[in-house]
Design a protein around this motif. Structure first.
Motif, short mmCIF file in Angstrom:
data_model
loop_
_atom_site.label_atom_id
_atom_site.label_comp_id
_atom_site.label_asym_id
_atom_site.label_seq_id
_atom_site.Cartn_x
_atom_site.Cartn_y
_atom_site.Cartn_z
N ARG A 25 0.98 -1.13 -0.02
CA ARG A 25 -0.08 -0.01 0.04
C ARG A 25 0.87 1.46 0.07
O ARG A 25 0.67 2.18 -0.72
N LYS A 26 1.82 1.31 0.72
CA LYS A 26 2.63 2.39 0.70
C LYS A 26 3.37 2.65 -0.66
O LYS A 26 3.38 3.63 -1.13
N ASP A 27 3.98 1.41 -0.98
CA ASP A 27 4.77 1.66 -2.58
C ASP A 27 3.52 2.21 -3.63
O ASP A 27 3.85 2.85 -4.32
N GLU A 28 2.39 1.67 -3.29
CA GLU A 28 1.20 2.17 -4.42
C GLU A 28 0.99 3.42 -4.34
O GLU A 28 0.82 4.29 -5.11
N ALA A 29 0.85 3.96 -2.98
CA ALA A 29 0.68 5.48 -2.82
C ALA A 29 1.74 6.33 -3.38
O ALA A 29 1.35 7.30 -3.99
N VAL A 30 2.96 6.04 -3.30
CA VAL A 30 4.19 6.69 -3.67
C VAL A 30 3.87 6.77 -5.16
O VAL A 30 4.07 7.48 -6.12
N TRP A 31 3.52 5.44 -5.85
CA TRP A 31 3.56 5.18 -7.40
C TRP A 31 2.56 6.35 -7.72
O TRP A 31 2.62 6.87 -8.81
N GLU A 32 1.22 6.31 -7.12
CA GLU A 32 0.14 7.19 -7.87
C GLU A 32 0.58 8.33 -7.63
O GLU A 32 -0.02 9.22 -8.63
N HIS A 33 1.12 8.95 -6.40
CA HIS A 33 1.44 10.32 -6.50
C HIS A 33 2.36 10.68 -7.55
O HIS A 33 2.28 11.66 -8.21
N GLU A 34 3.38 9.88 -8.02
CA GLU A 34 4.48 10.05 -8.89
C GLU A 34 3.66 10.28 -10.38
O GLU A 34 4.05 11.17 -11.20
N ARG A 35 2.84 9.40 -10.39
CA ARG A 35 1.91 9.17 -11.70
C ARG A 35 1.27 10.40 -12.09
O ARG A 35 1.19 11.03 -13.07
N LYS A 36 0.50 10.92 -10.85
CA LYS A 36 -0.44 12.23 -10.95
C LYS A 36 0.58 13.51 -11.20
O LYS A 36 0.33 14.34 -11.97
N TRP A 37 1.77 13.31 -10.67
CA TRP A 37 2.88 14.55 -10.74
C TRP A 37 3.13 14.50 -12.45
O TRP A 37 3.16 15.56 -13.02
N GLU A 38 3.51 13.34 -12.84
CA GLU A 38 4.12 13.12 -14.24
C GLU A 38 2.75 13.69 -15.27
O GLU A 38 2.88 14.34 -16.28
N GLN A 39 1.73 13.22 -15.08
CA GLN A 39 0.27 13.52 -15.70
C GLN A 39 0.34 15.06 -15.76
O GLN A 39 0.01 15.87 -16.91
N ASN A 40 0.23 15.79 -14.73
CA ASN A 40 0.24 17.36 -14.61
C ASN A 40 1.15 17.82 -15.19
O ASN A 40 1.01 18.92 -16.03
N LYS A 41 2.59 17.36 -15.31
CA LYS A 41 3.60 18.07 -15.77
C LYS A 41 3.42 17.90 -17.50
O LYS A 41 3.54 18.89 -18.17
N ARG A 42 2.85 16.66 -17.94
CA ARG A 42 2.71 16.44 -19.50
C ARG A 42 1.68 17.61 -19.94
O ARG A 42 1.53 18.11 -20.86
N ALA A 43 0.39 17.60 -19.01
CA ALA A 43 -0.64 18.36 -19.44
C ALA A 43 -0.04 19.87 -19.60
O ALA A 43 -0.60 20.74 -20.35
N TYR A 44 0.53 20.33 -18.54
CA TYR A 44 1.21 21.86 -18.39
C TYR A 44 1.94 21.97 -19.91
O TYR A 44 1.90 22.96 -20.59
N LEU A 45 2.94 20.99 -20.21
CA LEU A 45 3.61 20.98 -21.39
C LEU A 45 2.97 21.05 -22.73
O LEU A 45 3.02 21.89 -23.57
N GLY A 46 1.98 20.15 -22.74
CA GLY A 46 1.38 19.85 -24.05
C GLY A 46 0.15 20.89 -24.04
O GLY A 46 0.16 21.33 -25.37
N ASP A 47 -0.61 21.21 -23.18
CA ASP A 47 -1.74 21.94 -23.28
C ASP A 47 -1.44 23.59 -23.03
O ASP A 47 -2.28 24.20 -23.43
N ASP A 48 -0.41 23.77 -22.31
CA ASP A 48 -0.06 25.29 -22.10
C ASP A 48 1.08 25.84 -22.86
O ASP A 48 1.26 26.52 -23.86
N VAL A 49 2.46 25.12 -22.47
CA VAL A 49 3.73 25.56 -23.04
C VAL A 49 3.82 25.43 -24.46
O VAL A 49 3.88 26.18 -25.32
N LEU A 50 3.65 24.19 -24.93
CA LEU A 50 3.85 23.54 -26.35
C LEU A 50 2.38 23.59 -27.00
O LEU A 50 2.34 22.77 -28.30
N ARG A 51 1.32 24.38 -26.84
CA ARG A 51 -0.02 24.28 -27.39
C ARG A 51 0.29 24.91 -28.72
O ARG A 51 -0.38 24.37 -29.86
#
Length: 372
Positions: free
Chosen positions: A189-215
């Protein structure tokens, strides 16, 4: 004869001996009188003790209220239970309960049936313990054990009121296999929580670059200019790379307006538009601060009618001046001035109609009142 009489006789004998001594010294008895007085005192003590020995007490010792008999042992009602399975908050993970249960029988009505007081006491204590364990997590067995020690430390009646019972020396544990399983699940459960947090951080970063910076290539240029506001020439030189990044991010070809900044595409673009007249700023690479400034304004995409156009010019000019790019700052300020003086950077007239007394030129506004 009892010890009280002996003590009294000895006390009286001591008092008499003191009196004889005081009287004899005061009156200066002759020597022969001292042995006589001592003999008389000894006779008194012997007679007193002999008389008490023949005297029978009024109440025989065996009839007295508190005879010196041994105290009967206290009857104790207790039993020990070991490893009784009690439910926990997690299904299939039971606590193992051990304790010493003590109870006291209570007065029952005359027509009440005979009961096993020990069985009632054990059942009452286990029911009290179950109410605690069934809402407790098996991960906290040590904490639940201390809580049970407090909950079961009071004598309380059973459901029928035939006994009052309590428990002491409570011990609570889990099966070794269950404990190991719970530890593994907690780690997962602890490893899954860390992985989920990293996945959401990566999704937010991709959305920021793709939908805002590199729009669009233009948004990529503005973003890169904000990152390198002290190197405007670097931003201009990176326009081709930024256009390629923005187009690749959306699986689209580089817009035709940006072909001249991308190696390879610039040759194709020149071939395609060879028959069309091209502005000088497009045919040749920018070499002067004025050309850099015109190219920057072209790719930012703010029209001259937009109030933010002037504010952008002022702020970029101030940043260029602060970064030591005085020539670029002057080129940008010249473009600011042309909106108020009606002339181009080269000195040619820019206004469509010259100002007159009836239609004077408006005073430039304070750009600090605006925001991009």
């Amino acid at each position: 004869m009892h010890s009280g009489h002996k003590a009294m006789t000895g006390f009286v004998a001591v008092i008499l001996a003191l009196l004889i001594t005081i009287v004899g010294l005061t009156t200066r008895w002759p020597l022969w009188a001292w042995p006589l007085s001592v003999a008389a005192l000894v006779v008194y003590v012997a007679v007193s003790l002999a008389r008490e020995g023949r005297h029978r007490p009024v109440i025989p010792s065996e009839r007295q209220l508190e005879p010196d008999l041994p105290i009967a042992p206290v009857e104790r009602w207790e039993c020990v239970v070991r490893d009784i399975a009690l439910p926990s908050l997690s299904e299939d993970y039971d606590f193992l309960f051990s304790a010493t249960i003590r109870w006291l029988p209570q007065d029952a009505p005359s027509n009440a049936p005979t009961v096993n007081a020990g069985g009632l006491a054990v059942d009452a204590v286990l029911e009290r313990a179950r109410q605690v364990t069934q809402i407790s997590s098996p991960h906290r067995s040590s904490l639940v054990q201390h809580r049970l020690n407090g909950e079961l430390a009071t004598m309380l009646p059973d459901a029928n009121g035939r006994v009052i019972a309590m428990a002491e020396s409570v011990q609570l544990r889990l099966e070794e296999a269950d404990r190991e399983r719970l530890e593994k699940l907690a780690t997962v459960r602890k490893d899954e929580a860390v992985w989920e947090h990293e996945r959401k951080w990566e999704q937010n970063k991709r959305a920021y670059l793709g939908d805002d910076v590199l729009r669009t290539p233009g948004s990529a240029v503005v973003w890169w200019l904000a990152k390198n506001d002290d190197r405007i020439d670097k931003t201009v030189s990176d326009i081709g790379l930024l256009a390629e990044l923005a187009s690749a991010a959306h699986d689209q070809p580089v817009p035709a307006d940006f072909h001249r900044f991308v190696p390879g595409l610039s040759v194709e673009s020149a071939t395609d538009v060879a028959q069309e007249p091209q502005p000088e700023s497009v045919m040749t690479a920018p070499r002067t601060p004025d050309e850099y400034a015109d190219l920057l304004l072209e790719f930012v995409g703010l029209p001259e009618a937009d109030p933010r156009h002037l504010l952008f010019l002022k702020r970029v000019a101030d940043d260029a001046e602060a970064a030591g790019q005085s020539e670029m700052a002057q080129a940008l300020r010249r473009r600011l001035d042309r909106f108020w003086t009606g002339s181009t950077p080269s000195g040619e007239s820019y206004a469509s109609e010259p100002p007159d007394e009836e239609n004077p030129k408006a005073e430039p506004p304070d750009l600090d009142d605006y925001s991009l």
